[in-house]
Design a protein around this motif. Structure first.
Motif, short mmCIF file in Angstrom:
data_model
loop_
_atom_site.label_atom_id
_atom_site.label_comp_id
_atom_site.label_asym_id
_atom_site.label_seq_id
_atom_site.Cartn_x
_atom_site.Cartn_y
_atom_site.Cartn_z
N ILE A 187 0.90 -1.12 -0.07
CA ILE A 187 -0.04 -0.05 0.05
C ILE A 187 0.71 1.41 0.02
N PHE A 188 2.00 1.30 0.77
CA PHE A 188 2.70 2.35 0.79
C PHE A 188 3.34 2.54 -0.51
N LEU A 189 3.87 1.58 -1.10
CA LEU A 189 4.50 1.70 -2.65
C LEU A 189 3.74 2.17 -3.47
N ARG A 190 2.31 1.91 -3.50
CA ARG A 190 1.34 2.60 -4.34
C ARG A 190 1.08 4.07 -3.96
N CYS A 191 1.11 4.53 -2.75
CA CYS A 191 1.22 5.77 -2.37
C CYS A 191 2.25 6.59 -2.90
N ASP A 233 4.16 5.89 -5.67
CA ASP A 233 3.91 5.77 -7.10
C ASP A 233 2.83 7.11 -7.21
N ALA A 234 1.89 7.06 -6.66
CA ALA A 234 0.97 8.29 -6.60
C ALA A 234 1.35 9.47 -6.51
N SER A 235 2.14 9.63 -5.35
CA SER A 235 2.81 11.03 -5.25
C SER A 235 3.97 11.20 -6.46
N GLY A 236 4.64 10.33 -6.82
CA GLY A 236 5.38 10.56 -8.23
C GLY A 236 4.89 11.09 -9.24
N ASN A 237 3.43 11.08 -9.31
CA ASN A 237 3.09 11.74 -10.28
C ASN A 237 3.12 13.30 -10.36
N SER A 238 3.28 13.68 -9.31
CA SER A 238 3.42 15.36 -9.09
C SER A 238 4.78 15.74 -8.76
N GLU A 239 5.36 16.87 -9.29
CA GLU A 239 6.73 17.40 -8.85
C GLU A 239 6.74 17.68 -7.38
N ASP A 240 7.88 17.23 -6.92
CA ASP A 240 8.38 17.24 -5.43
C ASP A 240 7.19 16.59 -4.42
N GLY A 241 6.69 15.56 -4.72
CA GLY A 241 5.80 14.95 -4.00
C GLY A 241 6.48 14.33 -2.34
N PHE A 242 5.46 14.20 -1.55
CA PHE A 242 5.79 13.71 -0.36
C PHE A 242 4.80 12.11 -0.26
N SER A 243 5.23 11.50 0.69
CA SER A 243 4.46 10.34 1.00
C SER A 243 4.88 9.85 2.48
#
Length: 445
Positions: free
Chosen positions: A60-64, A66-76
């Motif tokens: 689940i954390f990996l999917r999170c 990956d989702a944050s990676g779709n925006s620049e400078d994301g945090f998870s």
């Protein structure tokens, strides 16, 4: 909520070691506190069921990420209690706290009681004499520790030098006896893990490694959330190990410091100093804290000192003190990064003023701000419009798992109703201003 079990790691096949009875009270497992939801308003909680469930959490954390990676400078954000058996974090925390208290005990013997953590330095000669007198190590043995680690060459040992003696890369911790300050007896620093416990520990570290590598590959910053104080020494130590590996060129891994803890400033300053000495980028999220009611109840019922600051004002002072130290470090080296995770307008104003005074420009992205989705938009939107990196923290997941968390946030939000009313009034005033000025849909306003 994600994975329920009757208590935190109380499996009949995993009996505690014989030395467990002597553990300091704060770091013992107590059945009455196995369900960590009670009294927790503003944080998600996880429960250990089995290793397969921990693997599911990792996915689940990996999917999170990956989702944050779709925006620049994301945090998870991740929680370590979701990735392994919390009992290991308790045991490891106990070791770290014992070792640190032993350092301060030796410092008191040398007349340095009450000094700030970074200002306390043990004289090696006196330390070796004390270790020999206590029957912990002969002078020859302790000399080997310090020369083998290239420590004490200046004639003194500080807390960072001391901590490195029980680094995971040494075998010293498996051998060392330390005095129990309550009983006066010597006991092993590290209780022996069973073979199964050792495997569980390794699996937790492997899961952390998988998540950190994915974050680095996708350009996402990984925030390791803070948890209860009796887990936190281990969580911070493991997070530091990840920062050492992954923060060489930029801040990928962020630790979290809860400023309602009395020891928050000591923890921040010691970790910043470690990053300076080793040359990696320091990354942190500063929060006030999420477990106050639970921490105080546990301390009162079990019988140890309340780790929380006595008043909200003291917590505010601690937050601003820690934040100011990190902002000074950003000015000094540009190798520190901080997320100001706060809904407090005074804290945001304090940050903006200090950034201006220290010459830290928003475009450097060394300082970012974070608020929960649906809360304090009157802070978030002006910051974003002014060019500051600002984030909305978005909890998501299956309704039955997220609803308990959201209901607690709603309970907490009752204290924010006045601010919500103020936000509504500000929006209404702005709407009327634009309407009468004929600029309601103008892109420049």
């Amino acid at each position: 909520e994600a994975c329920k079990s009757p208590a935190e790691g109380h499996s009949p096949s995993l009996a505690p070691s014989a030395g467990a009875e002597q553990r300091e009270k704060q770091y013992r497992a107590h059945r009455g506190f196995g369900d960590r939801r009670g009294g927790v308003i503003s944080a998600r909680t996880y429960f250990y069921a089995d290793e397969a469930k921990c693997d599911q959490h990792m996915e689940i954390f990996l999917r999170c990420i990956d989702a944050s990676g779709n925006s620049e400078d994301g945090f998870s954000a991740i929680k370590l209690t979701a990735l392994g058996r919390p009992q290991f974090l308790l045991q490891f925390s106990e070791v770290l706290v014992k070792w640190r208290r032993f350092f301060h005990q030796m410092a008191a013997e040398q007349g340095q009681a009450g000094r700030a953590a970074l200002e306390t330095k043990l004289e090696v000669e006196k330390l070796q004499e004390a270790l020999a007198k206590l029957g912990i190590a002969t002078k020859a043995e302790s000399q080997h520790w310090f020369t083998g680690e290239n420590l004490g060459l200046s004639g003194t040992v500080d807390l960072l030098d001391w901590n490195s003696l029980i680094d995971s890369r040494t075998k010293l911790s498996k051998l060392l006896l330390v005095p129990n300050m309550k009983t006066g007896q010597l006991e092993p620093l590290l209780s022996r893990f069973t073979e199964e416990e050792d495997l569980q520990m390794k699996r937790m570290l492997q899961r952390m490694d998988v998540l950190a590598k994915r974050a680095a590959e996708t350009g996402v910053r990984l925030m390791v959330d803070a948890e209860q104080s009796y887990f936190q020494p281990a969580i911070s130590r493991l997070t530091l190990e990840m920062q050492r590996r992954f923060n060489r060129d930029r801040a990928v891994i962020f630790n979290t410091y809860q400023c309602y803890l009395k020891e928050a400033y000591d923890n921040v300053t010691v970790d910043v100093e470690l990053s300076r000495r080793e040359g990696w980028h320091f990354g942190t999220k500063l929060v006030r804290g999420a477990y106050m009611e639970q921490e105080r109840n546990r301390a009162a019922q079990i019988g140890y000192e309340d780790p929380i600051n006595p008043t909200y004002e003291k917590t505010n002072e601690m937050y601003h003190r820690c934040l100011d130290y990190i902002l000074e470090e950003i000015k000094h080296s540009r190798k520190a990064n901080v997320m100001v995770a706060s809904h407090n307008e005074d804290t945001v104003k304090f940050t903006l003023r200090r950034m201006m005074e220290l010459g830290i420009h928003p475009s450097e992205k060394k300082v970012s701000f974070g608020q929960l989705l649906g809360m304090c938009d009157q802070i978030t939107f002006p910051l974003g419009q002014a060019g500051f990196p600002v984030y909305k923290y978005v909890p998501y997941g299956p309704v039955n798992e997220v609803l308990p968390y959201l209901s607690r946030r709603a309970q907490e939000n009752r204290g924010f109703m006045k601010r919500a009313n103020r936000e509504r009034d500000l929006l209404w005033s702005e709407f009327k201003r634009r309407l009468f000025a004929g600029s309601l849909f103008s892109p420049n306003h």
